[in-house]
Design a protein around this motif. Sequence first.
Motif, PDB file in Angstrom:
ATOM      1  N   SER A 118       3.084   6.461  12.654  1.00 52.21           N
ATOM      2  CA  SER A 118       3.372   5.087  12.204  1.00 52.21           C
ATOM      3  C   SER A 118       2.097   4.256  12.167  1.00 52.21           C
ATOM      4  N   GLN A 119       1.164   4.509  13.121  1.00 51.74           N
ATOM      5  CA  GLN A 119      -0.099   3.779  13.135  1.00 51.74           C
ATOM      6  C   GLN A 119      -0.910   4.062  11.872  1.00 51.74           C
ATOM      7  N   ALA A 120      -0.980   5.332  11.484  1.00 48.14           N
ATOM      8  CA  ALA A 120      -1.750   5.700  10.293  1.00 48.14           C
ATOM      9  C   ALA A 120      -1.106   5.138   9.023  1.00 48.14           C
ATOM     10  N   VAL A 121       0.214   5.234   8.934  1.00 49.65           N
ATOM     11  CA  VAL A 121       0.916   4.678   7.769  1.00 49.65           C
ATOM     12  C   VAL A 121       0.692   3.175   7.685  1.00 49.65           C
ATOM     13  N   THR A 122       0.791   2.498   8.826  1.00 53.25           N
ATOM     14  CA  THR A 122       0.579   1.049   8.852  1.00 53.25           C
ATOM     15  C   THR A 122      -0.823   0.689   8.400  1.00 53.25           C
ATOM     16  N   THR A 123      -1.807   1.453   8.857  1.00 56.98           N
ATOM     17  CA  THR A 123      -3.200   1.193   8.475  1.00 56.98           C
ATOM     18  C   THR A 123      -3.378   1.217   6.966  1.00 56.98           C
ATOM     19  N   GLY A 141      17.444   2.373  13.393  1.00 59.54           N
ATOM     20  CA  GLY A 141      16.908   3.052  14.573  1.00 59.54           C
ATOM     21  C   GLY A 141      15.487   3.544  14.397  1.00 59.54           C
ATOM     22  N   ALA A 142      14.827   3.126  13.328  1.00 55.61           N
ATOM     23  CA  ALA A 142      13.448   3.555  13.098  1.00 55.61           C
ATOM     24  C   ALA A 142      12.530   3.023  14.195  1.00 55.61           C
ATOM     25  N   LYS A 143      11.518   3.807  14.532  1.00 54.34           N
ATOM     26  CA  LYS A 143      10.610   3.421  15.609  1.00 54.34           C
ATOM     27  C   LYS A 143       9.456   2.549  15.122  1.00 54.34           C
ATOM     28  N   SER A 144       9.440   2.267  13.827  1.00 56.07           N
ATOM     29  CA  SER A 144       8.368   1.449  13.262  1.00 56.07           C
ATOM     30  C   SER A 144       8.869   0.776  11.998  1.00 56.07           C
ATOM     31  N   SER A 145       8.330  -0.389  11.698  1.00 60.23           N
ATOM     32  CA  SER A 145       8.680  -1.074  10.450  1.00 60.23           C
ATOM     33  C   SER A 145       8.125  -0.330   9.240  1.00 60.23           C
ATOM     34  N   GLN A 146       7.178   0.593   9.476  1.00 59.22           N
ATOM     35  CA  GLN A 146       6.583   1.366   8.391  1.00 59.22           C
ATOM     36  C   GLN A 146       7.246   2.743   8.244  1.00 59.22           C
ATOM     37  N   ALA A 147       8.416   2.923   8.844  1.00 66.51           N
ATOM     38  CA  ALA A 147       9.106   4.217   8.753  1.00 66.51           C
ATOM     39  C   ALA A 147       9.972   4.329   7.503  1.00 66.51           C
ATOM     40  N   PHE A 148      10.162   3.215   6.797  1.00 66.12           N
ATOM     41  CA  PHE A 148      11.009   3.177   5.601  1.00 66.12           C
ATOM     42  C   PHE A 148      10.146   2.723   4.428  1.00 66.12           C
ATOM     43  N   LEU A 149       9.769   3.666   3.557  1.00 62.51           N
ATOM     44  CA  LEU A 149       8.791   3.372   2.507  1.00 62.51           C
ATOM     45  C   LEU A 149       9.363   3.506   1.095  1.00 62.51           C
ATOM     46  N   THR A 150      10.671   3.487   0.959  1.00 65.33           N
ATOM     47  CA  THR A 150      11.272   3.675  -0.362  1.00 65.33           C
ATOM     48  C   THR A 150      10.762   2.651  -1.362  1.00 65.33           C
ATOM     49  N   PHE A 151      10.565   1.413  -0.921  1.00 67.65           N
ATOM     50  CA  PHE A 151      10.063   0.352  -1.803  1.00 67.65           C
ATOM     51  C   PHE A 151       8.603   0.035  -1.510  1.00 67.65           C
ATOM     52  N   SER A 152       7.874   1.008  -0.936  1.00 65.36           N
ATOM     53  CA  SER A 152       6.533   0.764  -0.420  1.00 65.36           C
ATOM     54  C   SER A 152       6.655  -0.227   0.746  1.00 65.36           C
ATOM     55  N   SER A 153       5.563  -0.856   1.137  1.00 63.60           N
ATOM     56  CA  SER A 153       5.625  -1.836   2.224  1.00 63.60           C
ATOM     57  C   SER A 153       4.349  -2.653   2.215  1.00 63.60           C
ATOM     58  N   GLY A 154       4.297  -3.631   3.105  1.00 64.98           N
ATOM     59  CA  GLY A 154       3.109  -4.464   3.177  1.00 64.98           C
ATOM     60  C   GLY A 154       2.983  -5.367   1.959  1.00 64.98           C
ATOM     61  N   PRO A 171       6.664   8.582   0.846  1.00 62.97           N
ATOM     62  CA  PRO A 171       7.919   7.988   1.331  1.00 62.97           C
ATOM     63  C   PRO A 171       8.948   9.045   1.693  1.00 62.97           C
ATOM     64  N   TYR A 172       9.007  10.133   0.925  1.00 61.46           N
ATOM     65  CA  TYR A 172       9.983  11.190   1.197  1.00 61.46           C
ATOM     66  C   TYR A 172       9.753  11.793   2.581  1.00 61.46           C
ATOM     67  N   ALA A 173       8.481  12.053   2.909  1.00 59.79           N
ATOM     68  CA  ALA A 173       8.165  12.670   4.203  1.00 59.79           C
ATOM     69  C   ALA A 173       8.302  11.676   5.346  1.00 59.79           C
ATOM     70  N   VAL A 174       7.785  10.467   5.168  1.00 57.70           N
ATOM     71  CA  VAL A 174       7.850   9.458   6.236  1.00 57.70           C
ATOM     72  C   VAL A 174       9.302   9.078   6.522  1.00 57.70           C
ATOM     73  N   ASN A 175      10.107   8.926   5.458  1.00 61.22           N
ATOM     74  CA  ASN A 175      11.515   8.551   5.633  1.00 61.22           C
ATOM     75  C   ASN A 175      12.329   9.622   6.363  1.00 61.22           C
ATOM     76  N   ARG A 176      11.808  10.860   6.394  1.00 64.28           N
ATOM     77  CA  ARG A 176      12.510  11.964   7.065  1.00 64.28           C
ATOM     78  C   ARG A 176      11.764  12.437   8.314  1.00 64.28           C
ATOM     79  N   SER A 177      10.799  11.669   8.776  1.00 59.54           N
ATOM     80  CA  SER A 177       9.997  12.071   9.935  1.00 59.54           C
ATOM     81  C   SER A 177      10.818  12.012  11.218  1.00 59.54           C
ATOM     82  N   GLN A 178      10.854  13.115  11.947  1.00 61.79           N
ATOM     83  CA  GLN A 178      11.571  13.142  13.218  1.00 61.79           C
ATOM     84  C   GLN A 178      10.879  12.269  14.263  1.00 61.79           C
ATOM     85  N   GLU A 179       9.563  12.133  14.154  1.00 56.60           N
ATOM     86  CA  GLU A 179       8.838  11.269  15.084  1.00 56.60           C
ATOM     87  C   GLU A 179       9.242   9.815  14.921  1.00 56.60           C
ATOM     88  N   LEU A 180       9.624   9.425  13.699  1.00 55.68           N
ATOM     89  CA  LEU A 180       9.950   8.028  13.412  1.00 55.68           C
ATOM     90  C   LEU A 180      11.446   7.754  13.389  1.00 55.68           C
TER      91      LEU A 180
END
Length: 537
Positions: free
Chosen positions: A117-122, A468-481, A439-448
Amino acid sequence: MGVQSLLALAVAIGVTSYLKLHGASYSAILLGLLASTVAQLAISLAFSSLIYRWFISPTKSLPHPRDTPFILGNLIPFLSEPWGFPLARWQRTVPTTTSGFYRVFLGPFDYLIPKSSQAVTTVMTQPYLFHKPAAVRDGLVESLGVGLVAAEGSVHKRQKKLLTPIFGMNRNRRLVPQMWAKALILADKMQELVIKFDGHSDILFMHPLTMAATLDVIGVTTLGVDFDSVTRPDQPILKAYQRVFPSFENQSATEKFFGATLPAIISPHLLFKLPLKPIQEFHQGMTFLQDFCLAQIKQKKQEIEDDKNDTIDVREKDILSAIIASGLEDESEILSHILTILAAGHESTAITLAWAIFKLAQHPIVQDKLRAELQAATRDMKGKEMSLDEINSLTYLRCFLMEVFRLYPAFPAMMREAGNGTLVGDLHIPKGKQIMVSPYAVNRSQELWGDDADEFRVERWEESYSGGAKSSQAFLTFSSGPRICIGKDFATLSLKVFLVVLVSRFRFEEAIPGWHPIIQKGTSLKPQGLKVKVTLL
């Protein structure tokens, strides 16, 4: 000019001078230049694939997928599967590092993949540091112009400031009746197809229907034009879209290669000049769409100029009118915005609606629960359309749609590039480094998302608004930020309207128990041959 370009120029001058001094003919000089160019390319590829990648690159210590061939790297699985599949697999199997990144090799090209999640957020929260690579931008500009998706830096900031209010809640409120009318037309068409068979139920291929229906919604809400694609599938506008966004279901292996694989490995400047049938059809479709939209732009501008009373029904009746009324005068930029809205809004919504219907067919309990919510909400409405507030009050509908969004993001991968050298934890990312966010991989990440990340479970959204996502950056279907899709609320609303109407009139069941449609290889998660059994209620 970079070092490589200077070196190539020096070699070309040296080869030419040497051959001239030895009296070589013009043809011999050309052959010599060609041979030296091929040799330079081979040396460059060998250096990047065999030496720089493994021994010099500042990212050489990062882990990579197991069983990575020394030269081709991970190119074969990436091109032979839908883009999200290998990335989701690597998300689970590649070790997590301190920086949160790992790397993959697509032939001679190296990509960083943010896993944590830290790397995705960055990456996602700094879009002007990690911008779209030049090749991706060039491809978007060639087809859509410099609209919000292709723009970078100050141009993107200005465009977003202009367009964000136009996609606000008040406009969505006004567009509900138009969306509802188109959903009813789709339902009537499906009922007509079912009645043709035995009057009660039939197996329907859904994606062609959702493509036509969502195009009709985009037409009436964006341009104020009724395409009527659902009832008249021979409409030129629909044919043009089918050329620009082809389905590969009935194409040969060669056509699939040129339509899906080649765009991933060749420069857009060269790709769009190739005399190939898919490329020619793409140009034909885009030319029609550009001419059609330009005509609508001129017509809307004239209507607004003739409106001396600043009538809101003229200036706000559709998205194009609102863009023009905002004061934007550059027709080429207006065209870019409209083409972007038509392309991104239409295809992604059609793909998601098709997957939503398929998941309803796979999960009858979910479908029954959704239908019960709709019946309770519409019991006293006597067939009237729902308002925006009434639609948004349907909590289970939201939960269901969020789970569909999570598992089936319309676009499974996004490309980024480091605009400057930067440090992420202990990792130095050099300027120009290619980054792929999935987004496909992040949205299905077991860590997140937990151990059940691959499961379709609507309850996760009932238990927690964030799923129940562990980060606001765990759902990237519409991108983020800062680059989050400004049309996400519009797309979500149109999907809700379609589902409210369709679930109220039909029961969806699996056409073949346990069957799952093939996902088309390429930049979108488009299903091939998605079919369900449709029964009238």
